[in-house]
Scaffold this motif. Structure first.
Motif, PDB file in Angstrom:
ATOM      1  N   ALA A 162       0.808  -0.984  -0.179  1.00  0.00           N
ATOM      2  CA  ALA A 162       0.389   0.126  -0.298  1.00  0.00           C
ATOM      3  C   ALA A 162       0.710   1.406   0.093  1.00  0.00           C
ATOM      4  CB  ALA A 162      -0.734   0.023   1.283  1.00  0.00           C
ATOM      5  N   MET A 163       1.861   1.082   0.521  1.00  0.00           N
ATOM      6  CA  MET A 163       2.882   2.530   0.816  1.00  0.00           C
ATOM      7  C   MET A 163       3.890   2.434  -0.394  1.00  0.00           C
ATOM      8  SD  MET A 163       6.721   2.903   2.855  1.00  0.00           S
ATOM      9  CE  MET A 163       5.637   1.869   4.527  1.00  0.00           C
ATOM     10  N   PHE A 164       4.110   1.760  -1.488  1.00  0.00           N
ATOM     11  CA  PHE A 164       4.416   1.498  -2.664  1.00  0.00           C
ATOM     12  C   PHE A 164       3.529   2.356  -3.341  1.00  0.00           C
ATOM     13  CE2 PHE A 164       6.106  -0.548  -6.623  1.00  0.00           C
ATOM     14  CZ  PHE A 164       7.232   0.062  -6.903  1.00  0.00           C
ATOM     15  N   ALA A 165       2.408   1.708  -3.280  1.00  0.00           N
ATOM     16  CA  ALA A 165       1.146   2.252  -4.749  1.00  0.00           C
ATOM     17  C   ALA A 165       0.902   4.007  -3.351  1.00  0.00           C
ATOM     18  CB  ALA A 165      -0.153   2.024  -4.656  1.00  0.00           C
ATOM     19  N   ARG A 166       0.809   4.434  -3.035  1.00  0.00           N
ATOM     20  CA  ARG A 166       0.682   5.630  -2.385  1.00  0.00           C
ATOM     21  C   ARG A 166       1.798   6.242  -2.950  1.00  0.00           C
ATOM     22  NH1 ARG A 166      -0.763   3.193   2.127  1.00  0.00           N
ATOM     23  NH2 ARG A 166       1.341   3.714   3.224  1.00  0.00           N
ATOM     24  N   GLN A 167       2.873   5.757  -2.496  1.00  0.00           N
ATOM     25  CA  GLN A 167       4.381   6.216  -3.284  1.00  0.00           C
ATOM     26  C   GLN A 167       4.404   6.980  -5.014  1.00  0.00           C
ATOM     27  OE1 GLN A 167       5.970   8.073  -1.600  1.00  0.00           O
ATOM     28  NE2 GLN A 167       7.996   8.652  -2.251  1.00  0.00           N
ATOM     29  N   ALA A 168       3.719   5.951  -5.635  1.00  0.00           N
ATOM     30  CA  ALA A 168       4.014   5.782  -7.330  1.00  0.00           C
ATOM     31  C   ALA A 168       2.408   6.408  -7.650  1.00  0.00           C
ATOM     32  CB  ALA A 168       3.459   4.322  -7.394  1.00  0.00           C
ATOM     33  N   ALA A 169       1.297   6.512  -6.635  1.00  0.00           N
ATOM     34  CA  ALA A 169       0.337   7.343  -7.567  1.00  0.00           C
ATOM     35  C   ALA A 169       0.711   8.814  -6.730  1.00  0.00           C
ATOM     36  CB  ALA A 169      -0.935   7.303  -6.192  1.00  0.00           C
ATOM     37  N   ALA A 170       1.930   9.304  -5.709  1.00  0.00           N
ATOM     38  CA  ALA A 170       2.679  10.678  -5.896  1.00  0.00           C
ATOM     39  C   ALA A 170       2.908  10.688  -7.249  1.00  0.00           C
ATOM     40  CB  ALA A 170       2.369  10.499  -4.288  1.00  0.00           C
ATOM     41  N   ALA A 171       3.757  10.278  -7.652  1.00  0.00           N
ATOM     42  CA  ALA A 171       4.990  10.551  -8.741  1.00  0.00           C
ATOM     43  C   ALA A 171       4.316  10.561 -10.218  1.00  0.00           C
ATOM     44  CB  ALA A 171       5.743   8.819  -8.400  1.00  0.00           C
ATOM     45  N   LEU A 172       3.115   9.415  -9.830  1.00  0.00           N
ATOM     46  CA  LEU A 172       2.111   9.660 -11.562  1.00  0.00           C
ATOM     47  C   LEU A 172       1.570  11.472 -11.340  1.00  0.00           C
ATOM     48  CD1 LEU A 172       1.257   7.632 -14.099  1.00  0.00           C
ATOM     49  CD2 LEU A 172      -1.011   7.464 -12.246  1.00  0.00           C
ATOM     50  N   ARG A 173       1.431  11.031 -10.341  1.00  0.00           N
ATOM     51  CA  ARG A 173       0.703  13.145 -10.431  1.00  0.00           C
ATOM     52  C   ARG A 173       1.683  13.539 -10.113  1.00  0.00           C
ATOM     53  NH1 ARG A 173      -4.895  13.375  -7.973  1.00  0.00           N
ATOM     54  NH2 ARG A 173      -4.694  16.100  -8.507  1.00  0.00           N
ATOM     55  N   VAL A 174       2.658  14.168 -10.801  1.00  0.00           N
ATOM     56  CA  VAL A 174       3.493  14.849 -10.935  1.00  0.00           C
ATOM     57  C   VAL A 174       3.746  14.858 -12.224  1.00  0.00           C
ATOM     58  CG1 VAL A 174       6.275  14.977 -11.415  1.00  0.00           C
ATOM     59  CG2 VAL A 174       5.099  14.290  -8.699  1.00  0.00           C
ATOM     60  N   ILE A 175       3.401  13.466 -13.387  1.00  0.00           N
ATOM     61  CA  ILE A 175       3.835  13.662 -14.503  1.00  0.00           C
ATOM     62  C   ILE A 175       2.464  13.764 -15.366  1.00  0.00           C
ATOM     63  CG2 ILE A 175       6.206  13.676 -14.291  1.00  0.00           C
ATOM     64  CD1 ILE A 175       5.650  10.405 -15.432  1.00  0.00           C
ATOM     65  N   THR A 176       0.761  14.288 -14.603  1.00  0.00           N
ATOM     66  CA  THR A 176      -0.124  14.165 -15.542  1.00  0.00           C
ATOM     67  C   THR A 176      -0.219  14.891 -16.243  1.00  0.00           C
ATOM     68  OG1 THR A 176      -0.571  16.088 -14.482  1.00  0.00           O
ATOM     69  CG2 THR A 176      -1.671  14.223 -13.093  1.00  0.00           C
ATOM     70  N   PRO A 177      -1.064  14.046 -17.830  1.00  0.00           N
ATOM     71  CA  PRO A 177      -0.686  14.617 -19.172  1.00  0.00           C
ATOM     72  C   PRO A 177      -1.154  15.993 -18.805  1.00  0.00           C
ATOM     73  CG  PRO A 177      -2.141  12.881 -18.604  1.00  0.00           C
ATOM     74  CD  PRO A 177      -1.811  13.154 -17.440  1.00  0.00           C
ATOM     75  N   GLU A 178      -1.732  16.842 -17.769  1.00  0.00           N
ATOM     76  CA  GLU A 178      -2.783  17.442 -18.013  1.00  0.00           C
ATOM     77  C   GLU A 178      -0.790  18.581 -17.685  1.00  0.00           C
ATOM     78  OE1 GLU A 178      -4.025  16.015 -16.001  1.00  0.00           O
ATOM     79  OE2 GLU A 178      -6.052  15.768 -16.591  1.00  0.00           O
ATOM     80  N   ARG A 179      -0.777  18.898 -16.819  1.00  0.00           N
ATOM     81  CA  ARG A 179       0.933  19.411 -16.550  1.00  0.00           C
ATOM     82  C   ARG A 179       1.989  19.542 -17.947  1.00  0.00           C
ATOM     83  NH1 ARG A 179       3.119  18.801 -10.376  1.00  0.00           N
ATOM     84  NH2 ARG A 179       0.807  19.070  -9.583  1.00  0.00           N
ATOM     85  N   VAL A 180       1.742  17.914 -18.674  1.00  0.00           N
ATOM     86  CA  VAL A 180       2.875  18.280 -20.096  1.00  0.00           C
ATOM     87  C   VAL A 180       2.100  19.047 -21.387  1.00  0.00           C
ATOM     88  CG1 VAL A 180       3.059  16.385 -21.510  1.00  0.00           C
ATOM     89  CG2 VAL A 180       3.811  15.859 -19.570  1.00  0.00           C
ATOM     90  N   ARG A 181       0.486  19.685 -21.039  1.00  0.00           N
ATOM     91  CA  ARG A 181      -0.497  19.565 -22.044  1.00  0.00           C
ATOM     92  C   ARG A 181       0.292  21.694 -21.425  1.00  0.00           C
ATOM     93  NH1 ARG A 181      -4.637  15.968 -21.646  1.00  0.00           N
ATOM     94  NH2 ARG A 181      -5.554  17.603 -20.451  1.00  0.00           N
ATOM     95  N   ASP A 182       0.190  21.926 -20.689  1.00  0.00           N
ATOM     96  CA  ASP A 182       0.399  22.814 -20.210  1.00  0.00           C
ATOM     97  C   ASP A 182       1.796  23.436 -20.597  1.00  0.00           C
ATOM     98  OD1 ASP A 182      -1.984  23.451 -18.895  1.00  0.00           O
ATOM     99  OD2 ASP A 182      -0.939  23.300 -17.065  1.00  0.00           O
TER     100      ASP A 182
END
Length: 206
Positions: A151-171
């Motif tokens: 669960a800890m690994f999944a939370r960290q992975a989700a946090a990392a995923l949000r760092v590079i969301t498509p919205e930020r790439v589009r911005d």
């Protein structure tokens, strides 16, 4: 979420959201590391397509990695669906005795596990998807501590995923003067560093 009765996985639809290269790289790192840490036969990440109410295979390590990416199934089905709906991690030592296990869905992936562990990808109180490890080693699924680690690994992975969301790439693409040409690369590096630090932590206490 709506329960559906499809007996097999659906192919990725032409209108499904595309996964950019940084996120693909990140998610592949997630499943590769999870599979190694928990001694599993396979690992996969599903992302939630809220509009279609479906879970989509976005990265696979081990069994099924050649053909499962992009396949989707109703978000209410199986253990992955339960985890996505409840937001709670889950470990099952004997899937043949668990009523949440959707055998027909597993058979459609060409790999039917005997045991699995699953944890939600949660960031900012939002469920992004599910991380599963299939047939982990008996030691890895022997107690609450190991499930907490997943669960800890999944939370960290989700946090990392949000760092590079498509919205930020589009911005970054729409406002190159403000964002700078190296924004996407810097975000990818930050995300992978998050995963690297957690991998070292998990290996140290595993």
């Amino acid at each position: 979420m709506t329960q559906r009765t499809d007996s097999a996985l659906s192919p990725v639809s032409p209108t499904s959201p595309l996964i950019d290269a940084p996120r693909s790289e990140l998610l592949q790192s997630v499943v590769d590391v999870a599979r190694a840490i928990f001694g599993a036969e396979a690992s996969s990440v599903f992302l939630l397509d809220e509009e279609a109410d479906e879970l989509v295979f976005q990265a696979v390590s081990g069994q099924g990695e050649e053909f499962l990416v992009g396949r989707r199934f109703p978000a209410g089905r199986g253990i992955a669906g339960w985890v996505a709906t409840s937001g709670e991690p889950m470990v099952v030592d004997d899937l043949s005795a668990d009523p949440s296990f959707d055998r027909s869905l597993a058979e459609s992936t060409a790999y039917v596990p005997n045991a699995l562990m699953a944890a939600p990808l949660i960031s900012d109180a939002r469920i992004l998807g599910v991380l599963e490890v299939l047939d982990p080693s008996p030691q890895a699924r022997s107690g609450v501590r190991e499930l907490d680690l997943l669960a800890m690994f999944a939370r960290q992975a989700a946090a990392a995923l949000r760092v590079i969301t498509p919205e930020r790439v589009r911005d970054a693409e729409e406002h190159p003067v403000l964002a700078g040409p190296t924004l996407a690369g810097a975000q990818r590096e930050d995300a992978l560093k998050l995963l690297g630090s957690l991998e070292r932590l998990l290996r140290g206490v595993g």
